[in-house]
Design a protein around this motif. Structure first.
Motif, PDB file in Angstrom:
ATOM      1  N   ALA A 103      39.115  25.880  25.286  1.00  0.00           N
ATOM      2  CA  ALA A 103      39.171  24.504  25.745  1.00  0.00           C
ATOM      3  C   ALA A 103      37.768  23.978  26.032  1.00  0.00           C
ATOM      4  O   ALA A 103      36.910  24.716  26.493  1.00  0.00           O
ATOM      5  N   PRO A 104      37.509  22.680  25.744  1.00  0.00           N
ATOM      6  CA  PRO A 104      36.204  22.118  26.079  1.00  0.00           C
ATOM      7  C   PRO A 104      36.022  22.071  27.581  1.00  0.00           C
ATOM      8  O   PRO A 104      36.982  21.960  28.346  1.00  0.00           O
ATOM      9  N   CYS A 109      33.374  17.069  25.196  1.00  0.00           N
ATOM     10  CA  CYS A 109      32.634  18.276  24.845  1.00  0.00           C
ATOM     11  C   CYS A 109      33.321  18.984  23.678  1.00  0.00           C
ATOM     12  O   CYS A 109      34.511  18.803  23.427  1.00  0.00           O
ATOM     13  N   LEU A 110      32.564  19.812  22.993  1.00  0.00           N
ATOM     14  CA  LEU A 110      33.067  20.477  21.793  1.00  0.00           C
ATOM     15  C   LEU A 110      33.620  21.848  22.144  1.00  0.00           C
ATOM     16  O   LEU A 110      32.906  22.696  22.672  1.00  0.00           O
ATOM     17  N   GLY A 111      34.899  22.063  21.868  1.00  0.00           N
ATOM     18  CA  GLY A 111      35.534  23.355  22.036  1.00  0.00           C
ATOM     19  C   GLY A 111      35.815  23.980  20.693  1.00  0.00           C
ATOM     20  O   GLY A 111      35.533  23.401  19.634  1.00  0.00           O
ATOM     21  N   ASN A 113      38.544  24.384  19.054  1.00  0.00           N
ATOM     22  CA  ASN A 113      39.506  23.671  18.222  1.00  0.00           C
ATOM     23  C   ASN A 113      39.330  22.157  18.253  1.00  0.00           C
ATOM     24  O   ASN A 113      40.197  21.429  17.777  1.00  0.00           O
ATOM     25  N   SER A 114      38.232  21.671  18.837  1.00  0.00           N
ATOM     26  CA  SER A 114      38.074  20.230  19.023  1.00  0.00           C
ATOM     27  C   SER A 114      38.126  19.454  17.721  1.00  0.00           C
ATOM     28  O   SER A 114      38.831  18.444  17.601  1.00  0.00           O
ATOM     29  N   GLU A 117      41.640  19.628  16.062  1.00  0.00           N
ATOM     30  CA  GLU A 117      42.633  18.815  16.753  1.00  0.00           C
ATOM     31  C   GLU A 117      42.398  17.322  16.521  1.00  0.00           C
ATOM     32  O   GLU A 117      43.345  16.549  16.371  1.00  0.00           O
ATOM     33  N   ALA A 118      41.122  16.901  16.482  1.00  0.00           N
ATOM     34  CA  ALA A 118      40.819  15.496  16.211  1.00  0.00           C
ATOM     35  C   ALA A 118      41.249  15.118  14.802  1.00  0.00           C
ATOM     36  O   ALA A 118      41.825  14.053  14.569  1.00  0.00           O
ATOM     37  N   TRP A 199      29.726  13.898  19.213  1.00  0.00           N
ATOM     38  CA  TRP A 199      30.312  14.453  17.997  1.00  0.00           C
ATOM     39  C   TRP A 199      31.309  13.479  17.391  1.00  0.00           C
ATOM     40  O   TRP A 199      32.095  12.842  18.102  1.00  0.00           O
ATOM     41  N   LEU A 249      36.195  12.943  19.173  1.00  0.00           N
ATOM     42  CA  LEU A 249      36.888  14.202  19.440  1.00  0.00           C
ATOM     43  C   LEU A 249      38.260  14.017  20.068  1.00  0.00           C
ATOM     44  O   LEU A 249      39.030  14.975  20.180  1.00  0.00           O
ATOM     45  N   ASP A 250      38.588  12.792  20.472  1.00  0.00           N
ATOM     46  CA  ASP A 250      39.929  12.494  20.970  1.00  0.00           C
ATOM     47  C   ASP A 250      40.862  12.057  19.848  1.00  0.00           C
ATOM     48  O   ASP A 250      42.010  11.694  20.107  1.00  0.00           O
TER      49      ASP A 250
END
Length: 396
Positions: A103-104, A109-111, A113-114, A117-118, A199, A249-250
């Motif tokens: 998780a980020p 922030c970049l995790g 799977n970020s 998932e985006a 990002w 990233l969202d």
């Protein structure tokens, strides 16, 4: 050796023993809680954990703290109570997506799977745009770009050059996707919240490929608080990416990819979604984009430019900011309102003016409405004008 390290307090003895083992294996750190409970926090490296697991009977007998040690590979800093259950020796082997390290650390922030998932959030709404060619022969489709479905009814957001003939500026596509079920729609975000270094990912169908994803960062939003017309990123953009979404990233669309610099790697541009939303609203309201027109050539002023103009002409108005008007188009709304070359606009629609963008933003939906303007002329003469913007003619 371990029995000699024991003290009347079990937690302290365990900590002392652990620190002694650190001399042999390294990678451990310990901190005690300031509260009265027997809680300790331990960070353990994977080699040390393996050693502790192999000697578990000795530690259970000597330290009487079966729940003190637990760590994933690489170690982490955590807290356990002396009443916690004993963790399994393989407990650090958690499935992907379940580990806290996936998780980020914070929003944006970049995790691990970020990006995936985006892409999964926006990807189903990305479409390939093609046109049919071959009026007098075999019919075939040519991929010309990408687009994004922005509502369940099938409205697609793309670039003008993907759906228009450049030679005649004639629309070659009209209408919506026909579907019996609601279509996946991407969520529109806000480009004003982007920061240099954030990002982003570019989705699209370049070179007739499907589901292409590239990632990068936002590298330019403008200097001195002035927003650019385009977002600059280093996402890989190729022919066919035009019209596809630039996503944060969202999974929210923050721009529309439009072009790249052919002679440079990692230099691509997207239209900010905040500007796009205004265009979409005009399409829905008017069926077209309405552009206001005054008939002015304008130049932003700053301290250095003002000093240069004052040096050339001592009668240049005393201003600290504003917009200079070097040219007025004959017969234009500005000409009829009384603008003159050399005017400096200091107020527009009752608001102080610091740059051209403020005038453009104010006029955006004011076509046909009178606007009050205050200008300064040579020798600091102030003049109040009233101008009525007209709809721009693209053939003008």
């Amino acid at each position: 050796m371990f029995r000699r390290l024991l003290t009347p307090r079990p937690c302290r003895s365990a900590a002392t023993g652990l620190l002694a083992l650190t001399a042999f294996y390294g990678g451990a750190a310990l901190a005690s809680s300031s509260s009265s409970s027997d809680d300790v926090a331990v960070s353990i490296s994977a080699p040390l954990w393996q050693f502790l697991s192999s000697t578990s009977e000795l530690f259970l007998r000597d330290f009487t703290l079966p729940s003190l040690f637990s760590s994933p590979p690489g170690g982490f800093f955590t807290r356990y109570s002396s009443t916690s259950p004993l963790p399994d020796s393989n407990s650090y082997r958690e499935p992907l997506g379940k580990n806290r390290n996936d998780a980020p650390c914070c929003p944006g922030c970049l995790g691990r799977n970020s990006i995936a998932e985006a892409a999964a959030a926006a990807g189903p709404a990305v479409v390939n745009i093609s046109v049919v060619q071959g009026l007098y022969g075999p019919m075939f489709g040519k991929s010309i770009g990408s687009g994004t479905i922005i509502d369940p009814d099938g409205t697609i957001l793309t670039c003008a050059h993907c759906v228009a003939d450049f030679h005649s500026m004639r629309r070659v596509s009209k209408g919506k996707i026909q579907s019996k079920t609601p279509l996946p729609a991407a969520k529109l975000g806000s480009s004003s919240k982007l920061r240099p270094g954030d990002w982003v990912i570019a989705l699209g169908c370049p070179l007739s490929l499907q589901n292409t994803i590239t990632s990068g960062i936002v590298s330019d939003l403008g200097l001195g608080g002035v927003r650019r017309e385009y977002l600059q990123t280093d996402c890989a953009i190729n022919e066919g990416n035009s019209g596809g979404p630039l996503v944060n990233l969202d999974g929210e669309v923050v721009g529309v990819n439009i072009m790249k610099v052919a002679a440079a790697d990692g230099l691509s541009f997207a239209v900010p979604i905040d500007s796009v939303i205004k265009i979409v609203e005009q399409f829905r309201k008017n069926g077209r984009v309405v552009r206001p027109w005054l008939g002015l050539k304008m130049l932003d002023l700053n301290e250095m430019k003002i000093a240069q103009f004052k040096e050339k002409d001592a009668s240049f108005p005393d201003v600290v900011k504003g917009v200079l008007v070097p040219v007025v188009t004959p017969g234009s709304p500005a000409d009829r309102a009384g603008f003159r070359p050399g005017d400096v606009v200091v107020e527009f629609d009752g608001k102080p003016v610091g740059g051209i963008k403020e005038i453009v933003d104010t006029m955006e939906d004011q076509v046909g409405k009178p606007l009050k303007v205050l200008v300064k002329r040579a020798n600091n003469k102030s003049v109040a004008l009233t101008v009525v913007p007209e709809e721009a003619d693209i053939d003008r």
